[in-house]
Each structure stands twice: as structure tokens, then as C-alpha cells.
Design a protein around this motif. Sequence first.
Motif, PDB file in Angstrom:
ATOM      1  N   PRO A 111      -1.921  12.652  -5.055  1.00 32.91           N
ATOM      2  CA  PRO A 111      -0.840  13.889  -4.843  1.00 32.91           C
ATOM      3  C   PRO A 111       0.680  13.630  -4.106  1.00 32.91           C
ATOM      4  O   PRO A 111       0.980  14.377  -4.362  1.00 32.91           O
ATOM      5  CB  PRO A 111      -1.292  15.168  -5.152  1.00 32.91           C
ATOM      6  N   ILE A 112       0.199  12.609  -2.785  1.00 39.30           N
ATOM      7  CA  ILE A 112       1.839  12.897  -2.264  1.00 39.30           C
ATOM      8  C   ILE A 112       1.648  11.228  -2.354  1.00 39.30           C
ATOM      9  O   ILE A 112       1.015  10.923  -2.313  1.00 39.30           O
ATOM     10  CB  ILE A 112       1.221  13.613  -1.368  1.00 39.30           C
ATOM     11  N   GLY A 167       0.681  -1.101   0.449  1.00 38.05           N
ATOM     12  CA  GLY A 167      -0.024   0.326  -0.134  1.00 38.05           C
ATOM     13  C   GLY A 167       0.780   0.971  -0.428  1.00 38.05           C
ATOM     14  O   GLY A 167      -0.004   2.436  -0.130  1.00 38.05           O
ATOM     15  N   VAL A 168       1.895   1.582   0.160  1.00 37.67           N
ATOM     16  CA  VAL A 168       3.139   2.472  -0.235  1.00 37.67           C
ATOM     17  C   VAL A 168       3.502   2.294  -1.045  1.00 37.67           C
ATOM     18  O   VAL A 168       4.090   1.644  -2.291  1.00 37.67           O
ATOM     19  CB  VAL A 168       4.094   2.167   0.971  1.00 37.67           C
ATOM     20  N   VAL A 169       2.791   3.145  -1.495  1.00 32.51           N
ATOM     21  CA  VAL A 169       2.978   4.019  -3.138  1.00 32.51           C
ATOM     22  C   VAL A 169       3.565   5.368  -3.695  1.00 32.51           C
ATOM     23  O   VAL A 169       3.131   6.250  -2.742  1.00 32.51           O
ATOM     24  CB  VAL A 169       2.042   3.299  -4.293  1.00 32.51           C
ATOM     25  N   GLY A 170       4.473   6.009  -4.729  1.00 37.05           N
ATOM     26  CA  GLY A 170       4.623   6.642  -5.099  1.00 37.05           C
ATOM     27  C   GLY A 170       3.310   7.521  -5.849  1.00 37.05           C
ATOM     28  O   GLY A 170       1.930   7.398  -5.821  1.00 37.05           O
ATOM     29  N   ILE A 171       3.751   9.095  -6.206  1.00 38.59           N
ATOM     30  CA  ILE A 171       2.358   9.837  -6.173  1.00 38.59           C
ATOM     31  C   ILE A 171       2.518   9.285  -7.538  1.00 38.59           C
ATOM     32  O   ILE A 171       2.835   8.915  -8.677  1.00 38.59           O
ATOM     33  CB  ILE A 171       3.411  10.848  -6.820  1.00 38.59           C
ATOM     34  N   GLY A 172       0.784   9.051  -8.015  1.00 42.10           N
ATOM     35  CA  GLY A 172       0.253   9.372  -9.157  1.00 42.10           C
ATOM     36  C   GLY A 172      -0.161   7.955  -9.469  1.00 42.10           C
ATOM     37  O   GLY A 172      -0.659   7.455 -10.720  1.00 42.10           O
TER      38      GLY A 172
END
Length: 277
Positions: free
Chosen positions: A27-28, A5-10
Amino acid sequence: GGRQGVVGIGAINKGALLPAGVKVSNPIPTWGGDDPETVDEAERRIPAFLRHQDRLVSAADFSDITERTPGVDIGRVDVLPLFHPDRPTTTSAGVVTVMVIPKYDPLYPDAPRPNKLFLDTVCAHLNPRRLVTTEVHVRGPIYKRLWVSVGVNVIAGRDIAPVHDAVRQAVRTFLSPLVGGFDETGWPRDTQVDTNTLLAVVARVDGVQSVNEVQLGLETGGALDSIAMQGLELPHLVGISVASGSARPLDTVRGTTPPGDGDSPRLFPVPVVPESC
């Protein structure tokens, strides 16, 4: 959902429970995804909780409660009683410093370091549980950048390249802050790195017939027999060379190390709040 569940922007663009036509974006970056503990880990924590009753009194209490901080994956906790990170050479009564190392760090996999959000999360978890007379500091490790050059003889008939790769991995693992050291729980604090110990590690690698030379150095200067570690300092192996015969000069090894830390992409520096709590 755990670490996935830890993902980057977009990275998030849909929601299964949302009505049609609703668009989703993040966006974050997301944070706080934590893998569930196993049943064995939970059973080991039960007697610890009965002992400390969620209060920070002894060093063992600090270690157990810090490891239970929700929302962060902690790979290592070291508790330093009577140690102030700004006054490392003096004994500080009523002060406890907690050194934490993340279990995962995509930018620095060999030298994980907590960011400000990580430190603030741990600090917010510990603050209401400490005694009012205890001053608690939460810090990450201070890494000393090291370079190593090794010269070995490979057993006749063995492929040289795989043996050299195995030597590099053995040294890198041995100096790891999470799985390093002889007990494989992370390089111990206040323990120097010396060439004799590294020589023993290299000699045990399968395929190595003999070790001709081990050179150890910092960012500048010549080869050293040992490098001291004090307080929050831990080793960070930035560059390593393994060659057949004689070891390559350290200056040559440093010259082949990419800019930065050697195991991370080049980043553009920006002003940030100091990462301390």
C-alpha cells in the motif's frame, strides 16, 4: 535487490516463498534499495575508515561517512564547515552543514532533490557519529531556475537538428549538479554561471561552426552576463532554446517552458513538513 526493489504502490503482487492462496500487495512505495558498491570502491573506503574510525571530526570524515549512509543512493556530498543554512552570511562556530544530492530522482532528473525521508536517513546516520560539541545540519541544494537561449551557425552540410540537440545536451550536462562543471563532478558551489563560459561549452560541440549569441536569465527580467551562486545554491536549467542565427528572446523561451520545473509532470501541491534536518 538494489534499485529494482524500489517500486511504487501496488507493484508487488506475489511472493515466491509464500504458500499458495496468500495474496500480497504494497500500500506504500518501497524505499532503501541501494546498488552494491564495486570492489574498487570498497578498497578506496578501507583507508578512509581506518583514518576516521567512524567518527565525524574533519571535513573529509563528514564526506566519507555521509557517502556510506545505508539505504540511500547519494550522488554528491558537500561539507560546509562553520556554515549555518539559516545564517548563510555569517560564520557559525561549531556548526557543520552537509549538503546531499540523490543520485536518482525520477521527478527532477536534472535537479535531484532529497525528500524528508532521505534527509532523515542521512541525519540518523550522522548523529551518533558526531562530536557532542558539533551542530550538524543536513540539507539539500537550493536550485536557482535558469533559462538559456543560444544562437549558432552549423557547419555546412551537417544536419541542423542533431547539432542543436547536441548543444542543448552539452549545456544541460555542463550545468548538472551531479556531472556538471569542467571536472564533471557537479557544478561547484559558490561558482557563478556566466555567458562566456557557456559560449565556450557551445563552441566545443561537434558541428558548431560559430556561436552568435548566448543569453542567460532568471524567471523574470532581461538577459544577464552572469548569475551568482552562494551557499547551498546550484543552477537548475529549466528551459533552453537553440536556434540557427540569432538567439531567441528569453521571454519567448520562458513562454514555451511547461508549468512547474520544465522537466517534471504537473503535481497537485499539498502541505508537507519542511524538508530539513
